[in-house]
Motif scaffolding. Structure first.
Motif, PDB file in Angstrom:
ATOM      1  N   ILE A 175     -28.003 -41.712   1.031  1.00 34.61           N
ATOM      2  CA  ILE A 175     -27.428 -42.941   0.343  1.00 34.61           C
ATOM      3  C   ILE A 175     -26.715 -42.696  -0.769  1.00 34.61           C
ATOM      4  CG2 ILE A 175     -28.268 -44.946  -1.126  1.00 34.61           C
ATOM      5  CD1 ILE A 175     -30.599 -45.242   0.906  1.00 34.61           C
ATOM      6  N   ARG A 176     -26.815 -41.530  -1.481  1.00 33.00           N
ATOM      7  CA  ARG A 176     -25.948 -41.205  -2.522  1.00 33.00           C
ATOM      8  C   ARG A 176     -24.520 -40.889  -1.787  1.00 33.00           C
ATOM      9  NH1 ARG A 176     -26.394 -38.396  -7.692  1.00 33.00           N
ATOM     10  NH2 ARG A 176     -24.814 -37.067  -7.864  1.00 33.00           N
ATOM     11  N   ASP A 177     -24.836 -40.096  -0.915  1.00 34.32           N
ATOM     12  CA  ASP A 177     -23.426 -39.551  -0.226  1.00 34.32           C
ATOM     13  C   ASP A 177     -22.638 -40.865   0.396  1.00 34.32           C
ATOM     14  OD1 ASP A 177     -23.986 -36.935  -0.644  1.00 34.32           O
ATOM     15  OD2 ASP A 177     -24.740 -36.670   1.648  1.00 34.32           O
ATOM     16  N   GLN A 178     -23.289 -41.888   0.908  1.00 35.52           N
ATOM     17  CA  GLN A 178     -22.464 -43.115   1.393  1.00 35.52           C
ATOM     18  C   GLN A 178     -21.982 -43.843  -0.021  1.00 35.52           C
ATOM     19  OE1 GLN A 178     -21.953 -43.707   4.600  1.00 35.52           O
ATOM     20  NE2 GLN A 178     -22.769 -41.585   4.841  1.00 35.52           N
ATOM     21  N   GLN A 179     -22.665 -43.978  -1.048  1.00 39.74           N
ATOM     22  CA  GLN A 179     -22.222 -44.615  -2.237  1.00 39.74           C
ATOM     23  C   GLN A 179     -20.988 -43.786  -2.858  1.00 39.74           C
ATOM     24  OE1 GLN A 179     -25.691 -44.085  -4.526  1.00 39.74           O
ATOM     25  NE2 GLN A 179     -26.427 -46.145  -3.923  1.00 39.74           N
ATOM     26  N   LEU A 180     -21.075 -42.468  -2.802  1.00 38.83           N
ATOM     27  CA  LEU A 180     -19.731 -41.710  -3.088  1.00 38.83           C
ATOM     28  C   LEU A 180     -18.669 -42.066  -2.291  1.00 38.83           C
ATOM     29  CD1 LEU A 180     -21.555 -38.302  -4.271  1.00 38.83           C
ATOM     30  CD2 LEU A 180     -20.524 -40.116  -5.807  1.00 38.83           C
ATOM     31  N   VAL A 181     -18.776 -42.018  -1.230  1.00 35.03           N
ATOM     32  CA  VAL A 181     -17.552 -42.225  -0.234  1.00 35.03           C
ATOM     33  C   VAL A 181     -17.095 -43.711  -0.443  1.00 35.03           C
ATOM     34  CG1 VAL A 181     -17.029 -42.717   2.284  1.00 35.03           C
ATOM     35  CG2 VAL A 181     -18.161 -40.763   1.469  1.00 35.03           C
ATOM     36  N   ALA A 182     -18.018 -44.619  -0.553  1.00 38.25           N
ATOM     37  CA  ALA A 182     -17.688 -45.810  -0.774  1.00 38.25           C
ATOM     38  C   ALA A 182     -16.924 -46.084  -2.233  1.00 38.25           C
ATOM     39  CB  ALA A 182     -18.702 -47.033  -0.635  1.00 38.25           C
ATOM     40  N   TYR A 183     -17.702 -45.534  -3.196  1.00 46.78           N
ATOM     41  CA  TYR A 183     -16.847 -45.542  -4.446  1.00 46.78           C
ATOM     42  C   TYR A 183     -15.349 -45.155  -4.570  1.00 46.78           C
ATOM     43  CZ  TYR A 183     -21.568 -46.803  -5.929  1.00 46.78           C
ATOM     44  OH  TYR A 183     -22.894 -47.328  -6.073  1.00 46.78           O
ATOM     45  N   GLN A 184     -15.372 -43.906  -3.815  1.00 48.54           N
ATOM     46  CA  GLN A 184     -13.983 -43.252  -3.794  1.00 48.54           C
ATOM     47  C   GLN A 184     -13.065 -44.057  -3.098  1.00 48.54           C
ATOM     48  OE1 GLN A 184     -15.048 -39.620  -1.905  1.00 48.54           O
ATOM     49  NE2 GLN A 184     -15.847 -38.658  -3.774  1.00 48.54           N
ATOM     50  N   GLU A 185     -13.331 -44.639  -1.966  1.00 52.48           N
ATOM     51  CA  GLU A 185     -12.590 -45.656  -1.276  1.00 52.48           C
ATOM     52  C   GLU A 185     -11.925 -46.872  -2.312  1.00 52.48           C
ATOM     53  OE1 GLU A 185     -12.447 -47.711   3.358  1.00 52.48           O
ATOM     54  OE2 GLU A 185     -14.386 -47.376   2.304  1.00 52.48           O
ATOM     55  N   ILE A 186     -12.824 -47.284  -2.941  1.00 54.10           N
ATOM     56  CA  ILE A 186     -12.303 -48.436  -3.825  1.00 54.10           C
ATOM     57  C   ILE A 186     -11.373 -47.912  -4.743  1.00 54.10           C
ATOM     58  CG2 ILE A 186     -13.253 -49.966  -5.774  1.00 54.10           C
ATOM     59  CD1 ILE A 186     -14.006 -51.011  -3.025  1.00 54.10           C
ATOM     60  N   PHE A 187     -11.515 -46.872  -5.288  1.00 60.12           N
ATOM     61  CA  PHE A 187     -10.729 -46.199  -6.542  1.00 60.12           C
ATOM     62  C   PHE A 187      -9.391 -45.909  -5.753  1.00 60.12           C
ATOM     63  CE2 PHE A 187     -14.645 -45.932  -9.047  1.00 60.12           C
ATOM     64  CZ  PHE A 187     -14.608 -46.736  -9.961  1.00 60.12           C
ATOM     65  N   SER A 188      -9.583 -45.468  -4.574  1.00 60.26           N
ATOM     66  CA  SER A 188      -8.106 -44.725  -3.879  1.00 60.26           C
ATOM     67  C   SER A 188      -7.271 -46.045  -3.437  1.00 60.26           C
ATOM     68  CB  SER A 188      -8.613 -44.152  -2.691  1.00 60.26           C
ATOM     69  OG  SER A 188      -7.534 -43.808  -1.889  1.00 60.26           O
TER      70      SER A 188
END
Length: 160
Positions: free
Chosen positions: A36-49
């Protein structure tokens, strides 16, 4: 003597089995939390990107007095993906961030001030970007807190 030996053997086997089961449950829970933490980080990075990309493109369009395009479907899809994994506190800040971006777009793209019709000066563009920039800092701090990081948070934005 035989009964004592049998009880000891059965108890040992039972305790070993319980230990294996408990270990499996604990390991599985830790793996789930890490996933879940890994998925959260990917999703957050995508938003900021996405935010950095469309903000930079829009800034350049205003500077050059030219049109611009962005795949808003991808932005919406990124928001949907992050809503699947973000805790409530982070999701609330993502919603606030999205509202701030919407207000920003009203000022720099949807109204009388567009890159093709009456482009903003760099100073005007930066002034319009202040609301999403503050929302970004609040979102970053909510994310950092939810991930168990620095609870003091940042007082400044990076990028965008």
């Amino acid at each position: 003597m035989v009964l004592e030996s049998l009880v000891t053997t059965v108890a040992g086997a039972l305790l070993a089995t319980v230990g294996v089961l408990v270990g499996g449950v604990v390991t599985r829970r830790a793996q789930d939390q890490q996933w879940i933490r890994d998925q959260q980080l990917v999703a957050y990075q995508e938003i900021f990107s996405h935010y950095a990309k469309f903000t930079m493109e829009l800034r350049r369009a205003h500077g050059d007095g030219r049109g611009w395009e962005y795949d808003w479907g991808e932005w919406s899809a990124a928001l949907m993906r992050v809503s699947l994994v973000a805790p409530t506190e982070v999701a609330t800040e993502i919603d606030n961030f999205g509202r701030a971006i919407n207000s920003f777009l009203d000022q720099v793209e949807r109204g009388e001030r567009t890159p093709l019709r009456n482009p903003l000066s760099p100073e005007e563009f930066e002034a319009a970007r202040q609301e999403p920039a503050l929302a970004q800092v609040r979102l970053v701090n909510a994310i950092r807190s939810s991930l168990g990081g620095d609870h003091r948070g940042l007082s400044f934005g990076i990028g965008g």
